[in-house]
Design a protein around this motif. Structure first.
Motif, mmCIF file in Angstrom:
data_model
loop_
_atom_site.group_PDB
_atom_site.id
_atom_site.type_symbol
_atom_site.label_atom_id
_atom_site.label_comp_id
_atom_site.label_asym_id
_atom_site.label_seq_id
_atom_site.Cartn_x
_atom_site.Cartn_y
_atom_site.Cartn_z
ATOM 1 N N SER A 260 0.832 -1.190 0.000
ATOM 2 C CA SER A 260 0.000 0.000 0.000
ATOM 3 C C SER A 260 0.875 1.251 0.000
ATOM 4 C CB SER A 260 -0.911 0.016 1.238
ATOM 5 O OG SER A 260 -1.466 1.298 1.440
ATOM 6 N N GLU A 261 0.721 2.057 -1.033
ATOM 7 C CA GLU A 261 1.494 3.299 -1.099
ATOM 8 C C GLU A 261 1.127 4.220 0.067
ATOM 9 O OE1 GLU A 261 2.402 7.044 -4.147
ATOM 10 O OE2 GLU A 261 1.148 5.361 -4.796
ATOM 11 N N ALA A 262 -0.146 4.225 0.446
ATOM 12 C CA ALA A 262 -0.583 5.076 1.557
ATOM 13 C C ALA A 262 0.133 4.697 2.847
ATOM 14 C CB ALA A 262 -2.099 4.970 1.729
ATOM 15 N N SER B 9 19.068 -2.454 0.462
ATOM 16 C CA SER B 9 19.242 -1.428 1.489
ATOM 17 C C SER B 9 19.815 -1.963 2.799
ATOM 18 C CB SER B 9 17.894 -0.761 1.787
ATOM 19 O OG SER B 9 17.026 -1.667 2.449
ATOM 20 N N LEU B 10 19.924 -3.301 2.928
ATOM 21 C CA LEU B 10 20.250 -3.909 4.227
ATOM 22 C C LEU B 10 21.711 -4.316 4.347
ATOM 23 C CD1 LEU B 10 17.099 -6.192 4.508
ATOM 24 C CD2 LEU B 10 17.593 -4.220 5.972
ATOM 25 N N VAL B 11 22.223 -4.235 5.583
ATOM 26 C CA VAL B 11 23.532 -4.816 5.885
ATOM 27 C C VAL B 11 23.376 -6.334 5.889
ATOM 28 C CG1 VAL B 11 24.288 -2.834 7.264
ATOM 29 C CG2 VAL B 11 23.100 -4.756 8.379
ATOM 30 N N LYS B 12 24.484 -7.049 5.667
ATOM 31 C CA LYS B 12 24.434 -8.506 5.686
ATOM 32 C C LYS B 12 25.001 -9.043 7.001
ATOM 33 C CE LYS B 12 24.398 -9.496 0.739
ATOM 34 N NZ LYS B 12 24.960 -10.356 -0.326
ATOM 35 N N PRO B 13 24.473 -10.162 7.493
ATOM 36 C CA PRO B 13 23.332 -10.906 6.959
ATOM 37 C C PRO B 13 22.040 -10.104 7.124
ATOM 38 C CG PRO B 13 23.941 -11.804 9.096
ATOM 39 C CD PRO B 13 24.988 -10.784 8.740
ATOM 40 N N ARG B 14 21.213 -10.127 6.096
ATOM 41 C CA ARG B 14 20.021 -9.303 6.088
ATOM 42 C C ARG B 14 18.951 -9.870 7.026
ATOM 43 N NH1 ARG B 14 20.646 -8.574 -0.424
ATOM 44 N NH2 ARG B 14 20.814 -10.843 -0.258
ATOM 45 N N VAL B 15 18.299 -8.948 7.742
ATOM 46 C CA VAL B 15 17.228 -9.308 8.675
ATOM 47 C C VAL B 15 15.948 -8.624 8.212
ATOM 48 C CG1 VAL B 15 16.397 -9.234 11.055
ATOM 49 C CG2 VAL B 15 18.851 -9.495 10.595
ATOM 50 N N PHE C 203 15.395 6.128 8.195
ATOM 51 C CA PHE C 203 14.342 5.325 7.571
ATOM 52 C C PHE C 203 14.478 5.364 6.057
ATOM 53 C CE2 PHE C 203 10.032 4.817 5.804
ATOM 54 C CZ PHE C 203 9.655 3.621 6.406
ATOM 55 N N VAL C 204 14.366 4.190 5.436
ATOM 56 C CA VAL C 204 14.376 4.076 3.976
ATOM 57 C C VAL C 204 13.018 3.549 3.531
ATOM 58 C CG1 VAL C 204 15.374 2.921 1.975
ATOM 59 C CG2 VAL C 204 16.853 3.656 3.863
ATOM 60 N N LYS C 205 12.345 4.290 2.665
ATOM 61 C CA LYS C 205 11.067 3.819 2.120
ATOM 62 C C LYS C 205 11.352 3.043 0.838
ATOM 63 C CE LYS C 205 8.480 6.497 -0.319
ATOM 64 N NZ LYS C 205 7.589 7.570 -0.801
ATOM 65 N N ALA C 206 11.085 1.731 0.877
ATOM 66 C CA ALA C 206 11.322 0.890 -0.296
ATOM 67 C C ALA C 206 10.039 0.742 -1.098
ATOM 68 C CB ALA C 206 11.831 -0.483 0.139
ATOM 69 N N THR C 207 10.188 0.654 -2.402
ATOM 70 C CA THR C 207 9.021 0.499 -3.273
ATOM 71 C C THR C 207 8.899 -0.899 -3.859
ATOM 72 O OG1 THR C 207 10.312 1.380 -5.129
ATOM 73 C CG2 THR C 207 8.972 2.944 -3.878
ATOM 74 N N ASP C 208 9.926 -1.740 -3.638
ATOM 75 C CA ASP C 208 9.839 -3.142 -4.065
ATOM 76 C C ASP C 208 10.822 -3.961 -3.235
ATOM 77 O OD1 ASP C 208 12.484 -3.103 -5.302
ATOM 78 O OD2 ASP C 208 11.539 -2.042 -6.983
#
Length: 497
Positions: A35-37, A70-76, A58-63
């Motif tokens: 939901s974009e909203a 956008s994540l450090v590894k190992p990704r959580v 904060f990072v707003k991801a669209t997919d």
């Protein structure tokens, strides 16, 4: 570019609140929602926090590709999505997007515990599937929930600092402290996959019963003692200062003292008396029946919600079903209030005993080795059933981790002994005045059955042997020896089976 420590997929009420809580504690968070909203709302609130010192980014991801990048590894990645197939759908999409074998996906939704077990098996070798049941509603998620984690132990070691940072905290006396104060976190690793969601399920079953107990007391005070909502709320406020101190008592007092903004009537009186449910109380009741671990008050709370939904039938019944009841005019109000207080405390304790006994049964069956003192500890703050007497429950299990039943702890033996007359008087008064108390009554029956060395199941088993040749054991033989009586008017023959 500073990468995020964790991603939150699902930015509805709970997901957004957990994300903002993580930001409060200085963690960088990526947020995604279909939901974009929801994405826009989360970003707006995150920007407001960003103006304060020490807050995370904060990072707003669209997919999902952007989430992973956008994540450090190992990704959580934490999922805050509805229970059911959507959980697996999102995980499968993450794998397709490039999630790797040593990376962690955490289900924070209200999943059925057996689904959690199945998912760990399904994704073994593909990723580290982990679960964390969250209690506390929107406010708890935002400022400090109770977190019940289970699954991959290495995953817990990695996420533990984040979870303990955002969890509710209690002081040395077991009392809740503020979001940014130091204290013992209400977050714990409870065991293998499924254990955390199972414990949360039982928590919700206890919650159903606790709410019903309070409602029954309110009903009696309103119908029999003829007390207006405002007065009842004030009594609840007083009770909340003592042994009945709890979140549910606190909000019940506030609700009863709130006016409807449209009519100015007491708010509670304009709310339709049909209660909804989302299923976790039902799951608990069904599980107790399946395991033969009695939790009758939880079941009665589920039934009470079901019967409340039959409004038209109840309206018809009110006009047609007549009976003689004891008039309430001669009842001593102060005496009745004292009895109601004792009944509520004892019934509440009986409910917790049922819930912990159910967890004990499943812990043995599933080999979870649940730590009941630890469970009581993490319920002291953040969650819906948080209550001051959870500190006493913690102490009881610390003193005896193998306690057969919570009601057998010496402190509670004495408490119920001193308060049980009020419990019995309340149940008797409810029957005589015709005001239903299914939960308080069933809690008393559970207690009385628990202390009854001989129950009438001897007759019941004889009945079963009579009509179905189901056999029986004898009191003067080893229980493993089974017998069947030839039921004949002329001759009784006992046959060993």
């Amino acid at each position: 570019m500073t990468r995020s420590n964790i991603a939150m997929i699902g930015l509805g009420v709970m997901g957004k609140s957990l994300a903002l809580n993580l930001l409060d504690q200085g963690f960088n968070v990526t947020g995604f929602d279909i939901s974009e909203a929801h994405r826009e709302r989360a970003e707006t609130e995150a920007k407001q926090l960003a103006q304060q010192v020490g807050k995370g980014g904060f990072v707003k991801a669209t997919d999902l590709n952007q989430v992973l990048d956008s994540l450090v590894k190992p990704r959580v990645i934490a999922l805050s999505v509805p229970a059911g197939n959507i959980v697996e759908s999102v995980i499968d999409d993450l794998l397709e997007a490039g999630l790797e074998q040593d990376e962690i996906v955490i289900d924070t939704g209200n999943s059925l515990w057996t689904d959690t077990e199945d998912r760990e098996q399904k994704y073994q070798g593909k990723l580290r599937f982990f679960s964390t049941a969250v209690s506390g509603g929107e406010v708890g998620a935002r400022t400090g929930p109770a977190l019940m984690a289970s699954g991959d132990r290495q995953a817990w070691n990695y996420v533990q600092p984040m979870w303990e940072a955002i969890a509710a905290k209690v002081d040395s006396k077991g009392l809740p402290v503020g979001q940014f104060e130091q204290g013992e976190p209400c977050a714990a690793y409870l065991g293998p996959a499924g254990a955390g969601h199972y414990v949360k399920m039982v928590h919700n079953g206890i919650e159903y019963a606790d709410m019903q107990l309070i409602c029954e007391v309110y009903h009696f005070m309103s119908e029999v003692l003829d007390m207006p909502a405002l007065e009842i709320g004030r009594v609840f406020d007083t009770w909340n200062q003592g042994v009945l101190n709890s979140y549910l008592m606190e909000i019940s007092a506030e609700i009863l003292q709130t006016s409807d903004p449209i009519t100015s009537k007491p708010f509670v009186e304009v709310v339709l008396d049909k209660a909804g449910q989302k299923g976790t109380g039902l799951w608990t009741a069904v599980n107790s029946l399946q395991q033969g671990a009695p939790a009758p008050t939880i079941a009665q709370a589920v039934f009470a919600r079901a019967q409340s939904s039959q409004k038209s039938t109840r309206v018809l019944g009110a006009s047609r079903l007549k009976m003689h009841v004891q008039p309430s005019s001669g009842m001593n109000k102060e005496e009745a209030l004292g009895e109601l207080h004792e009944a509520l405390y004892c019934a509440k304790l009986s409910v917790y005993a049922q819930g912990f006994d159910l967890m004990k049964t499943m812990s043995v069956k599933e080999e979870w080795d649940l730590d009941f003192a630890h469970i009581a500890k993490i319920w002291r703050a953040g969650c819906i059933i948080r209550a001051v007497f959870l500190q006493d429950i913690t102490s009881a299990y610390q003193a005896d981790p193998q306690l057969e039943n919570l009601l057998f702890a010496q402190r509670f033996v004495e408490e119920v002994h001193n308060r049980s007359f009020g419990w019995r008087a309340t149940v008797a008064n409810s029957a005589l005045t015709g005001v239903p108390m299914p939960a308080i009554s069933s809690a008393l029956s559970y207690f009385d059955s628990l202390r009854c060395e001989v129950l009438p199941a001897n007759l019941l088993q004889a009945q079963r042997d009579y009509f179905g040749a189901h056999s029986y054991s004898r009191i003067d033989e080893e229980e493993v020896n089974k017998y069947h009586l030839t039921w004949s008017a002329d001759e009784r023959i006992q046959v060993s089976v």
